[in-house]
Design an enzyme around this catalytic site. Structure first.
Site, PDB file in Angstrom:
ATOM      1  N   CYS A 112       0.838  -1.203   0.000  1.00 31.92           N
ATOM      2  CA  CYS A 112       0.000   0.000   0.000  1.00 31.92           C
ATOM      3  C   CYS A 112       0.879   1.262   0.000  1.00 31.92           C
ATOM      4  CB  CYS A 112      -0.986  -0.026   1.159  1.00 31.92           C
ATOM      5  SG  CYS A 112      -2.263   1.246   1.048  1.00 31.92           S
ATOM      6  N   HIS A 220      -3.752  -5.370   0.028  1.00 29.01           N
ATOM      7  CA  HIS A 220      -3.464  -5.603   1.442  1.00 29.01           C
ATOM      8  C   HIS A 220      -3.403  -7.095   1.785  1.00 29.01           C
ATOM      9  CE1 HIS A 220      -3.591  -1.493   3.053  1.00 29.01           C
ATOM     10  NE2 HIS A 220      -4.413  -1.258   2.039  1.00 29.01           N
ATOM     11  N   GLU A 222      -1.701  -8.470   3.985  1.00 27.64           N
ATOM     12  CA  GLU A 222      -1.515  -8.681   5.420  1.00 27.64           C
ATOM     13  C   GLU A 222      -2.824  -8.965   6.148  1.00 27.64           C
ATOM     14  OE1 GLU A 222      -3.074  -4.626   5.360  1.00 27.64           O
ATOM     15  OE2 GLU A 222      -1.646  -5.679   4.080  1.00 27.64           O
TER      16      GLU A 222
END
Length: 259
Positions: A112, A220, A222
């Site tokens: 990001c 994203h 994660e």
């Protein structure tokens, strides 16, 4: 054998009148549970850092997302209110770490804000409020949903055949959770575009001349790194690169051996 360690540059946050050096839980959890590495949060300062002193002590660099944006002055543009919020200490910490990690062949995953920092660090530029550009979709977070809904996997990106990420996720369409209002405008000369959204927005890059894992993604991974297969694969590949780097480092010499 102890787990290898990755550095995560901190964001500057203010709570109850105090300044904090912080990193989001999802990145730390993904590093531990999906990449299988430990994470150290690196404080963010605008000056006084010894970048090599940090990198001497870690085996990888994980550059996280953030609510703040890279300051436009760093890619030759004038800042306006709509470009913020900014975090100059994060900029001053992350960009040198990115450049030096590449020089030293230290594995890096940038997510990001991280992919935007990677692009700027290597000479590229960013576009703000991309949803206002003709033909570009609205990539911003949806309104009226909880955090899980905000980061839901809802968008397809096209991974280019023969790219670094294709070697991890396979080429073709991959479903991701991308949410952002800035994106890469001019791609840095040292970066190869690895994946794009259907509207052409750059969603992933790699460093062309890197001697180690050096990948940035706009989405994203994660957030669902433990349950979403593509997200898990990306973090697992980063973890493998970190372990390989750690295994290749010269062992520390015990103090008693020097005496």
């Amino acid at each position: 054998m102890t787990k290898p360690i990755v550095a995560i540059p901190a964001d500057i946050r203010s709570f109850d009148g105090a300044t904090w050096h912080a990193a989001q839980h999802q990145y730390l959890r993904a590093a531990l549970n999906a990449a299988g590495v430990m994470a150290f949060i690196i404080p963010a300062f605008e000056e006084g850092y010894d970048t090599d002193a940090i990198l001497d002590r870690v085996d990888g660099l994980l550059v996280s997302g953030s609510a703040s944006n890279v300051h436009p002055s760093l890619y030759g543009a004038e800042a306006s209110d709509k470009d913020g919020p900014f975090d100059p200490a994060r900029d001053a910490t992350s960009l040198p770490l990115i450049r030096r990690a590449i020089d030293r062949a230290i594995p890096m995953l940038a997510i990001c804000r991280g992919i935007q920092e990677l692009n700027v660090a290597l000479g590229g530029s960013l576009a703000s409020e991309i949803q206002e550009q003709p033909g570009i979709w609205d990539h911003r977070r949806p309104e009226g949903v909880d955090r899980d809904g905000m980061y839901a996997v809802r968008q397809s990106v096209h991974v280019k055949e023969g790219s670094c990420i294709a070697g991890i996720l396979g080429p073709g369409e991959v479903r991701v959770n991308s949410l952002h209002r800035q994106a890469i405008a001019r791609t840095a000369p040292r970066l190869q575009v690895e994946a794009t959204a259907e509207d052409g927005t750059v969603e992933a890059v790699s460093v062309i001349d890197a001697k180690a894992f050096a990948v940035g993604v706009q989405w994203h991974p994660e957030y669902w790194a433990e349950t979403d297969k593509p997200s898990n694969k990306l973090f697992a590949a980063f973890g493998d690169a970190v372990r390989a780097y750690a295994a290749g480092k010269l062992p520390a010499i015990p103090a008693q051996a020097i005496a």
